[in-house]
Design a protein around this motif. Sequence first.
Motif, PDB file in Angstrom:
ATOM      1  N   ASN A   1       7.551   2.466  -1.537  1.00 52.79           N
ATOM      2  CA  ASN A   1       7.180   3.686  -1.448  1.00 52.79           C
ATOM      3  C   ASN A   1       5.877   3.503  -0.795  1.00 52.79           C
ATOM      4  OD1 ASN A   1       6.967   6.732  -1.734  1.00 52.79           O
ATOM      5  ND2 ASN A   1       5.510   6.514  -3.243  1.00 52.79           N
ATOM      6  N   ILE A   2       5.563   4.109   0.446  1.00 51.07           N
ATOM      7  CA  ILE A   2       4.145   4.233   1.131  1.00 51.07           C
ATOM      8  C   ILE A   2       3.768   5.420   1.505  1.00 51.07           C
ATOM      9  CG2 ILE A   2       3.309   3.368   3.334  1.00 51.07           C
ATOM     10  CD1 ILE A   2       5.420   1.034   3.459  1.00 51.07           C
ATOM     11  N   GLN A   3       2.659   5.837   1.057  1.00 50.11           N
ATOM     12  CA  GLN A   3       2.058   7.093   1.132  1.00 50.11           C
ATOM     13  C   GLN A   3       0.806   7.024   1.886  1.00 50.11           C
ATOM     14  OE1 GLN A   3       3.378  10.209   0.296  1.00 50.11           O
ATOM     15  NE2 GLN A   3       5.373   9.389  -0.358  1.00 50.11           N
ATOM     16  N   GLU A   4       0.514   7.848   2.957  1.00 54.02           N
ATOM     17  CA  GLU A   4      -0.715   7.816   3.600  1.00 54.02           C
ATOM     18  C   GLU A   4      -1.745   8.583   2.781  1.00 54.02           C
ATOM     19  OE1 GLU A   4      -0.575   9.212   7.698  1.00 54.02           O
ATOM     20  OE2 GLU A   4      -2.097   7.779   8.307  1.00 54.02           O
ATOM     21  N   THR A   5      -2.923   8.257   2.971  1.00 52.69           N
ATOM     22  CA  THR A   5      -3.957   8.677   2.296  1.00 52.69           C
ATOM     23  C   THR A   5      -4.597   9.865   3.122  1.00 52.69           C
ATOM     24  OG1 THR A   5      -5.871   7.331   3.129  1.00 52.69           O
ATOM     25  CG2 THR A   5      -4.791   6.583   0.961  1.00 52.69           C
ATOM     26  N   LYS A   6      -5.814  10.465   2.712  1.00 48.44           N
ATOM     27  CA  LYS A   6      -6.296  11.465   3.585  1.00 48.44           C
ATOM     28  C   LYS A   6      -7.090  10.837   4.799  1.00 48.44           C
ATOM     29  CE  LYS A   6     -10.799  11.310   1.088  1.00 48.44           C
ATOM     30  NZ  LYS A   6     -11.682  12.121   0.481  1.00 48.44           N
ATOM     31  N   LEU A   7      -7.223   9.195   4.717  1.00 41.79           N
ATOM     32  CA  LEU A   7      -7.924   8.682   5.849  1.00 41.79           C
ATOM     33  C   LEU A   7      -6.575   8.202   6.726  1.00 41.79           C
ATOM     34  CD1 LEU A   7     -10.605   6.734   3.576  1.00 41.79           C
ATOM     35  CD2 LEU A   7     -10.535   9.010   4.681  1.00 41.79           C
ATOM     36  N   SER A   8      -6.574   8.661   7.917  1.00 45.31           N
ATOM     37  CA  SER A   8      -5.327   8.154   8.824  1.00 45.31           C
ATOM     38  C   SER A   8      -5.234   6.769   8.834  1.00 45.31           C
ATOM     39  CB  SER A   8      -5.431   8.904   9.986  1.00 45.31           C
ATOM     40  OG  SER A   8      -6.625   8.218  10.745  1.00 45.31           O
ATOM     41  N   GLY A   9      -4.276   6.068   8.670  1.00 45.44           N
ATOM     42  CA  GLY A   9      -4.066   4.769   8.958  1.00 45.44           C
ATOM     43  C   GLY A   9      -4.155   3.748   7.512  1.00 45.44           C
ATOM     44  N   CYS A  10      -4.704   4.575   6.350  1.00 46.83           N
ATOM     45  CA  CYS A  10      -4.960   4.053   4.970  1.00 46.83           C
ATOM     46  C   CYS A  10      -3.820   4.409   4.159  1.00 46.83           C
ATOM     47  CB  CYS A  10      -6.192   4.298   4.748  1.00 46.83           C
ATOM     48  SG  CYS A  10      -6.875   3.575   3.202  1.00 46.83           S
ATOM     49  N   TYR A  11      -3.065   3.376   3.608  1.00 46.71           N
ATOM     50  CA  TYR A  11      -1.672   3.685   2.980  1.00 46.71           C
ATOM     51  C   TYR A  11      -1.843   3.212   1.543  1.00 46.71           C
ATOM     52  CZ  TYR A  11       0.309   5.021   7.369  1.00 46.71           C
ATOM     53  OH  TYR A  11       0.579   5.723   8.665  1.00 46.71           O
ATOM     54  N   ILE A  12      -1.385   3.864   0.611  1.00 45.57           N
ATOM     55  CA  ILE A  12      -1.041   3.444  -0.975  1.00 45.57           C
ATOM     56  C   ILE A  12       0.439   2.832  -0.785  1.00 45.57           C
ATOM     57  CG2 ILE A  12      -0.841   4.048  -3.278  1.00 45.57           C
ATOM     58  CD1 ILE A  12      -3.091   5.884  -2.768  1.00 45.57           C
ATOM     59  N   ILE A  13       0.821   1.617  -1.134  1.00 43.14           N
ATOM     60  CA  ILE A  13       2.017   1.212  -1.180  1.00 43.14           C
ATOM     61  C   ILE A  13       2.328   0.807  -2.544  1.00 43.14           C
ATOM     62  CG2 ILE A  13       3.550  -0.644  -0.309  1.00 43.14           C
ATOM     63  CD1 ILE A  13       1.217  -0.842   1.723  1.00 43.14           C
ATOM     64  N   GLU A  14       3.517   1.360  -3.034  1.00 44.36           N
ATOM     65  CA  GLU A  14       4.229   0.908  -4.446  1.00 44.36           C
ATOM     66  C   GLU A  14       5.569   0.330  -4.328  1.00 44.36           C
ATOM     67  OE1 GLU A  14       3.162   5.069  -5.924  1.00 44.36           O
ATOM     68  OE2 GLU A  14       3.237   4.101  -7.621  1.00 44.36           O
ATOM     69  N   PRO A  15       5.452  -1.088  -4.435  1.00 43.28           N
ATOM     70  CA  PRO A  15       6.905  -1.779  -4.333  1.00 43.28           C
ATOM     71  C   PRO A  15       7.817  -1.452  -5.307  1.00 43.28           C
ATOM     72  CG  PRO A  15       5.199  -3.211  -5.697  1.00 43.28           C
ATOM     73  CD  PRO A  15       4.785  -1.985  -5.206  1.00 43.28           C
ATOM     74  N   LYS A  16       9.071  -1.653  -4.992  1.00 39.88           N
ATOM     75  CA  LYS A  16      10.330  -1.290  -5.534  1.00 39.88           C
ATOM     76  C   LYS A  16      10.403  -2.444  -6.776  1.00 39.88           C
ATOM     77  CE  LYS A  16      15.316  -0.495  -5.664  1.00 39.88           C
ATOM     78  NZ  LYS A  16      15.445   0.422  -6.844  1.00 39.88           N
ATOM     79  N   VAL A  17      10.307  -2.446  -7.963  1.00 44.34           N
ATOM     80  CA  VAL A  17      10.425  -3.262  -8.989  1.00 44.34           C
ATOM     81  C   VAL A  17      11.771  -3.624  -9.540  1.00 44.34           C
ATOM     82  CG1 VAL A  17       9.521  -4.098 -11.136  1.00 44.34           C
ATOM     83  CG2 VAL A  17       8.057  -2.963  -9.389  1.00 44.34           C
ATOM     84  N   PHE A  18      12.283  -4.605  -9.525  1.00 45.66           N
ATOM     85  CA  PHE A  18      13.733  -5.001 -10.317  1.00 45.66           C
ATOM     86  C   PHE A  18      13.515  -5.785 -11.583  1.00 45.66           C
ATOM     87  CE2 PHE A  18      16.135  -3.853  -6.514  1.00 45.66           C
ATOM     88  CZ  PHE A  18      15.246  -3.958  -5.594  1.00 45.66           C
ATOM     89  N   GLY A  19      13.662  -5.045 -12.593  1.00 46.88           N
ATOM     90  CA  GLY A  19      13.376  -5.540 -13.778  1.00 46.88           C
ATOM     91  C   GLY A  19      14.731  -5.956 -14.335  1.00 46.88           C
ATOM     92  N   ASP A  20      14.672  -7.099 -15.371  1.00 47.48           N
ATOM     93  CA  ASP A  20      15.976  -7.415 -16.275  1.00 47.48           C
ATOM     94  C   ASP A  20      15.319  -8.309 -17.386  1.00 47.48           C
ATOM     95  OD1 ASP A  20      16.744 -10.064 -13.675  1.00 47.48           O
ATOM     96  OD2 ASP A  20      15.417 -10.076 -15.161  1.00 47.48           O
ATOM     97  N   GLU A  21      16.482  -8.924 -17.835  1.00 43.07           N
ATOM     98  CA  GLU A  21      15.934  -9.601 -19.077  1.00 43.07           C
ATOM     99  C   GLU A  21      14.952 -10.798 -18.995  1.00 43.07           C
ATOM    100  OE1 GLU A  21      18.759  -9.687 -17.958  1.00 43.07           O
ATOM    101  OE2 GLU A  21      19.451 -11.422 -17.649  1.00 43.07           O
ATOM    102  N   ARG A  22      14.959 -11.253 -17.793  1.00 37.45           N
ATOM    103  CA  ARG A  22      14.111 -12.593 -17.496  1.00 37.45           C
ATOM    104  C   ARG A  22      12.752 -11.861 -17.338  1.00 37.45           C
ATOM    105  NH1 ARG A  22      16.966 -14.343 -12.330  1.00 37.45           N
ATOM    106  NH2 ARG A  22      16.938 -12.261 -12.046  1.00 37.45           N
ATOM    107  N   GLY A  23      12.557 -10.590 -16.795  1.00 34.58           N
ATOM    108  CA  GLY A  23      11.151 -10.338 -16.400  1.00 34.58           C
ATOM    109  C   GLY A  23      11.417  -9.258 -15.159  1.00 34.58           C
TER     110      GLY A  23
END
Length: 186
Positions: free
Chosen positions: A2-24
Amino acid sequence: MNIQETKLSGCYIIEPKVFGDERGYFFESFNKKQFEEVTGLSVDFVQDNQSSSRYGVLRGLHLQYGDAAQAKLVRVLSGEVLDVAVDLRPESETYGQHVAVKLTAENRKQLFIPRGFAHGFVVVSEQAEFFYKCDNFYNPKAEGGVIYNDQSLNIDWGIPEEDMIISEKDQQLPTFSSFEKIYSAL
Ligand SMILES: Cc1cn([C@H]2C[C@H](O)[C@@H](COP(=O)(O)OP(=O)(O)O[C@H]3O[C@H](C)C(=O)[C@H](O)[C@H]3O)O2)c(=O)[nH]c1=O
């Protein structure tokens, strides 16, 4: 991711997709194709940096000038920091404004900071491992920055000033108004 631009153009907050399972868990910490598709930016990282700091350490506000300017993709491998990016692009509508984002090993958030920004962070956990990608090489001759507590930037670092651990070099950084004079003379 998930990538969201902040109020400052060109500056982004990124949240990766996490794949969890019994190993971690597993996640892609950067994907050039996805990043460029969503942001429309073209980025080629050439240098990875990592630093370790204890509670209260504040590194910043730093940038490299001119052709040595660096875009950065920053994240925390362990611990928690308050990460701050300041828009110092002279032509920007948000010149002098900043964003402050809590980056933690748990929230796995990342901040993409474009060239022309000053960057810094303060450690709010006992210890933090900080990792970032840069799209330009280190050039000590082009290093600059602004003092962390500049009144006009008015950054709330979230911890008491007396807890802060700041290098001699960073304590000598110029105020924002002095920075502007230095920058305009370059
Ligand atoms: C930045 C850098 C530093 N160094 C050497 C120079 C010094 O001998 C030593 C520590 O450097 P410094 O005290 O500038 O490290 P930080 O205070 O963590 O600097 C960083 O702090 C903020 C958070 C930033 O965003 C910048 O990337 C960077 O300025 O590493 C290198 O060899 N290569 C490099 O790319």
